[in-house]
Scaffold this motif. Structure first.
Motif, PDB file in Angstrom:
ATOM      1  N   LEU A 291      -6.034  18.843 -13.671  1.00 13.65           N
ATOM      2  CA  LEU A 291      -4.396  18.834 -13.318  1.00 13.65           C
ATOM      3  C   LEU A 291      -4.425  18.631 -11.710  1.00 13.65           C
ATOM      4  CD1 LEU A 291      -2.566  18.868 -16.013  1.00 13.65           C
ATOM      5  CD2 LEU A 291      -3.619  16.951 -15.435  1.00 13.65           C
ATOM      6  N   VAL A 292      -4.667  20.417 -11.413  1.00 14.79           N
ATOM      7  CA  VAL A 292      -4.575  21.329  -9.695  1.00 14.79           C
ATOM      8  C   VAL A 292      -5.033  19.933  -9.609  1.00 14.79           C
ATOM      9  CG1 VAL A 292      -4.585  23.100  -8.373  1.00 14.79           C
ATOM     10  CG2 VAL A 292      -3.880  22.914 -10.275  1.00 14.79           C
ATOM     11  N   ILE A 293      -6.643  19.438  -9.671  1.00 15.10           N
ATOM     12  CA  ILE A 293      -7.657  19.329  -9.274  1.00 15.10           C
ATOM     13  C   ILE A 293      -7.576  17.554  -9.047  1.00 15.10           C
ATOM     14  CG2 ILE A 293      -9.989  18.325  -9.438  1.00 15.10           C
ATOM     15  CD1 ILE A 293     -10.885  20.601 -10.391  1.00 15.10           C
ATOM     16  N   ALA A 294      -6.522  17.064  -9.942  1.00 17.58           N
ATOM     17  CA  ALA A 294      -6.670  15.831 -10.436  1.00 17.58           C
ATOM     18  C   ALA A 294      -5.130  14.892  -9.003  1.00 17.58           C
ATOM     19  CB  ALA A 294      -6.144  15.344 -11.467  1.00 17.58           C
ATOM     20  N   LEU A 295      -4.396  16.226  -8.889  1.00 18.43           N
ATOM     21  CA  LEU A 295      -3.361  15.724  -7.987  1.00 18.43           C
ATOM     22  C   LEU A 295      -4.265  16.216  -6.748  1.00 18.43           C
ATOM     23  CD1 LEU A 295      -0.790  16.112  -7.493  1.00 18.43           C
ATOM     24  CD2 LEU A 295      -0.029  18.623  -8.286  1.00 18.43           C
ATOM     25  N   VAL A 296      -4.797  17.238  -6.247  1.00 21.88           N
ATOM     26  CA  VAL A 296      -5.617  16.956  -5.053  1.00 21.88           C
ATOM     27  C   VAL A 296      -6.002  16.122  -4.542  1.00 21.88           C
ATOM     28  CG1 VAL A 296      -6.833  18.850  -2.846  1.00 21.88           C
ATOM     29  CG2 VAL A 296      -5.563  19.658  -4.820  1.00 21.88           C
ATOM     30  N   GLY A 297      -6.935  15.882  -5.464  1.00 20.53           N
ATOM     31  CA  GLY A 297      -7.219  14.223  -5.305  1.00 20.53           C
ATOM     32  C   GLY A 297      -6.721  12.976  -4.542  1.00 20.53           C
ATOM     33  N   ALA A 298      -5.541  13.277  -5.661  1.00 17.94           N
ATOM     34  CA  ALA A 298      -5.060  12.017  -5.182  1.00 17.94           C
ATOM     35  C   ALA A 298      -4.132  12.221  -3.778  1.00 17.94           C
ATOM     36  CB  ALA A 298      -4.035  12.317  -6.793  1.00 17.94           C
ATOM     37  N   VAL A 299      -3.618  13.413  -3.729  1.00 19.38           N
ATOM     38  CA  VAL A 299      -3.051  13.268  -2.394  1.00 19.38           C
ATOM     39  C   VAL A 299      -4.253  13.195  -1.443  1.00 19.38           C
ATOM     40  CG1 VAL A 299      -2.017  14.916  -0.735  1.00 19.38           C
ATOM     41  CG2 VAL A 299      -1.525  15.739  -3.356  1.00 19.38           C
TER      42      VAL A 299
ATOM     43  N   TRP B 122       0.726  -1.755   0.148  1.00 19.08           N
ATOM     44  CA  TRP B 122       0.035  -0.295  -0.146  1.00 19.08           C
ATOM     45  C   TRP B 122       0.662   1.585  -0.378  1.00 19.08           C
ATOM     46  CZ3 TRP B 122      -4.552   0.332  -1.328  1.00 19.08           C
ATOM     47  CH2 TRP B 122      -5.748  -0.656  -1.169  1.00 19.08           C
ATOM     48  N   VAL B 123       1.949   1.380   0.678  1.00 19.67           N
ATOM     49  CA  VAL B 123       3.177   1.881   0.831  1.00 19.67           C
ATOM     50  C   VAL B 123       3.899   1.916  -0.425  1.00 19.67           C
ATOM     51  CG1 VAL B 123       4.844   3.038   2.123  1.00 19.67           C
ATOM     52  CG2 VAL B 123       3.609   1.853   3.148  1.00 19.67           C
ATOM     53  N   ALA B 124       3.647   1.373  -1.457  1.00 21.53           N
ATOM     54  CA  ALA B 124       4.339   1.895  -2.742  1.00 21.53           C
ATOM     55  C   ALA B 124       3.597   1.959  -3.220  1.00 21.53           C
ATOM     56  CB  ALA B 124       5.112   0.639  -3.129  1.00 21.53           C
ATOM     57  N   SER B 125       2.279   1.769  -3.767  1.00 19.04           N
ATOM     58  CA  SER B 125       1.052   1.841  -4.706  1.00 19.04           C
ATOM     59  C   SER B 125       0.620   3.590  -4.676  1.00 19.04           C
ATOM     60  CB  SER B 125      -0.124   1.226  -3.979  1.00 19.04           C
ATOM     61  OG  SER B 125      -1.465   1.962  -4.590  1.00 19.04           O
ATOM     62  N   GLY B 126       1.407   4.071  -3.013  1.00 20.04           N
ATOM     63  CA  GLY B 126       0.864   5.738  -2.546  1.00 20.04           C
ATOM     64  C   GLY B 126       1.420   5.443  -3.505  1.00 20.04           C
ATOM     65  N   ILE B 127       2.915   5.903  -3.133  1.00 12.74           N
ATOM     66  CA  ILE B 127       4.504   6.342  -3.562  1.00 12.74           C
ATOM     67  C   ILE B 127       4.112   6.436  -5.459  1.00 12.74           C
ATOM     68  CG2 ILE B 127       6.803   6.650  -3.893  1.00 12.74           C
ATOM     69  CD1 ILE B 127       6.931   5.474  -1.141  1.00 12.74           C
ATOM     70  N   VAL B 128       4.000   5.605  -5.763  1.00  8.78           N
ATOM     71  CA  VAL B 128       3.598   5.024  -7.248  1.00  8.78           C
ATOM     72  C   VAL B 128       2.698   6.222  -8.150  1.00  8.78           C
ATOM     73  CG1 VAL B 128       3.733   3.595  -9.626  1.00  8.78           C
ATOM     74  CG2 VAL B 128       5.313   3.019  -7.404  1.00  8.78           C
ATOM     75  N   PHE B 129       1.626   5.595  -7.042  1.00  4.78           N
ATOM     76  CA  PHE B 129      -0.168   6.511  -7.888  1.00  4.78           C
ATOM     77  C   PHE B 129       0.359   7.963  -7.428  1.00  4.78           C
ATOM     78  CE2 PHE B 129      -4.128   8.326  -6.238  1.00  4.78           C
ATOM     79  CZ  PHE B 129      -5.101   8.102  -7.323  1.00  4.78           C
ATOM     80  N   LEU B 130       1.144   8.876  -6.581  1.00 12.07           N
ATOM     81  CA  LEU B 130       1.540  10.081  -6.182  1.00 12.07           C
ATOM     82  C   LEU B 130       2.164  10.781  -7.026  1.00 12.07           C
ATOM     83  CD1 LEU B 130      -0.297  12.092  -4.400  1.00 12.07           C
ATOM     84  CD2 LEU B 130       1.779  12.063  -2.828  1.00 12.07           C
ATOM     85  N   ALA B 131       3.374   9.963  -7.271  1.00 10.70           N
ATOM     86  CA  ALA B 131       4.673  10.162  -8.571  1.00 10.70           C
ATOM     87  C   ALA B 131       4.120  10.526  -9.872  1.00 10.70           C
ATOM     88  CB  ALA B 131       5.262   9.057  -8.453  1.00 10.70           C
ATOM     89  N   GLY B 132       3.324   9.524 -10.401  1.00 10.53           N
ATOM     90  CA  GLY B 132       2.152   9.794 -11.059  1.00 10.53           C
ATOM     91  C   GLY B 132       1.550  11.073 -11.839  1.00 10.53           C
ATOM     92  N   TYR B 133       0.842  11.526 -10.867  1.00 11.85           N
ATOM     93  CA  TYR B 133      -0.133  12.485 -11.015  1.00 11.85           C
ATOM     94  C   TYR B 133       0.671  13.618 -10.501  1.00 11.85           C
ATOM     95  CZ  TYR B 133      -4.530  10.347 -11.426  1.00 11.85           C
ATOM     96  OH  TYR B 133      -5.640  10.074 -11.404  1.00 11.85           O
ATOM     97  N   VAL B 134       1.835  13.379 -10.161  1.00 12.00           N
ATOM     98  CA  VAL B 134       2.792  14.765  -9.797  1.00 12.00           C
ATOM     99  C   VAL B 134       3.495  15.272 -11.500  1.00 12.00           C
ATOM    100  CG1 VAL B 134       5.171  15.409  -9.689  1.00 12.00           C
ATOM    101  CG2 VAL B 134       3.373  14.830  -7.515  1.00 12.00           C
ATOM    102  N   ILE B 135       3.776  13.715 -11.752  1.00 12.98           N
ATOM    103  CA  ILE B 135       4.720  14.134 -12.990  1.00 12.98           C
ATOM    104  C   ILE B 135       3.749  14.627 -14.568  1.00 12.98           C
ATOM    105  CG2 ILE B 135       5.599  12.496 -15.681  1.00 12.98           C
ATOM    106  CD1 ILE B 135       6.352  10.358 -13.015  1.00 12.98           C
TER     107      ILE B 135
END
Length: 154
Positions: free
Chosen positions: A70-78, A23-36
């Protein structure tokens, strides 16, 4: 007077421990994807501008709308990542309802990415890792770790 001692935390099964770290790895990858995705918004906007045939869609309006989305998607991802990590922690502690919440959060993540098109291959990879973590929580050895709530206790 004696003070009541706090119960010792149960040692979670190996599958639940592995699930937590997935879950931790998933969260990191998921969030990194939205940052990218957010950092590469200029390329995305350029592609949308090239393919748009609507005369009312000016480049400035497209740029503004895409940035806002994209800002809304990034905030949602966080927010989704924070909630996922919170409930993965609670599941690691043996909270049965946390598994249910993780199922709901995973479905929301999939629907947002596939149904609304708010994702990328990296974010889908993060969600796939989360699906593996979720499956580990429902293995027979893991299921015995999560106590059922008896109706008499209610």
């Amino acid at each position: 007077m004696s003070t009541p001692e706090a119960p010792e935390p149960a040692n979670p099964p190996k599958a639940v421990q592995v699930s937590f770290w997935l879950w931790v790895a998933s969260g990191i990858v998921f969030l990194a994807g939205y940052v990218i995705l957010f950092l590469n918004r200029n390329q995305l906007v350029a592609q949308i501008i090239k393919t748009t045939t609507d005369p009312a869609a000016t480049p400035d309006r497209i740029r503004s709308g895409a940035t806002q989305a994209l800002v809304i998607a990034l905030v949602g991802a966080v927010c989704l990542t924070a909630l996922t990590l919170l409930f993965a922690w609670k599941a690691r502690q043996g909270t049965r309802s946390a598994r249910t919440v993780l199922v709901v959060l995973t479905v929301i993540s999939l629907l947002a990415q596939i149904g609304l098109g708010l994702g990328s291959l990296i974010t889908l990879l993060g969600t796939l890792v989360g699906l593996v973590a979720l499956l580990l929580m429902f293995l027979p050895k893991s299921t015995t770790y999560f106590p059922k709530v008896s109706r008499r206790a209610l």
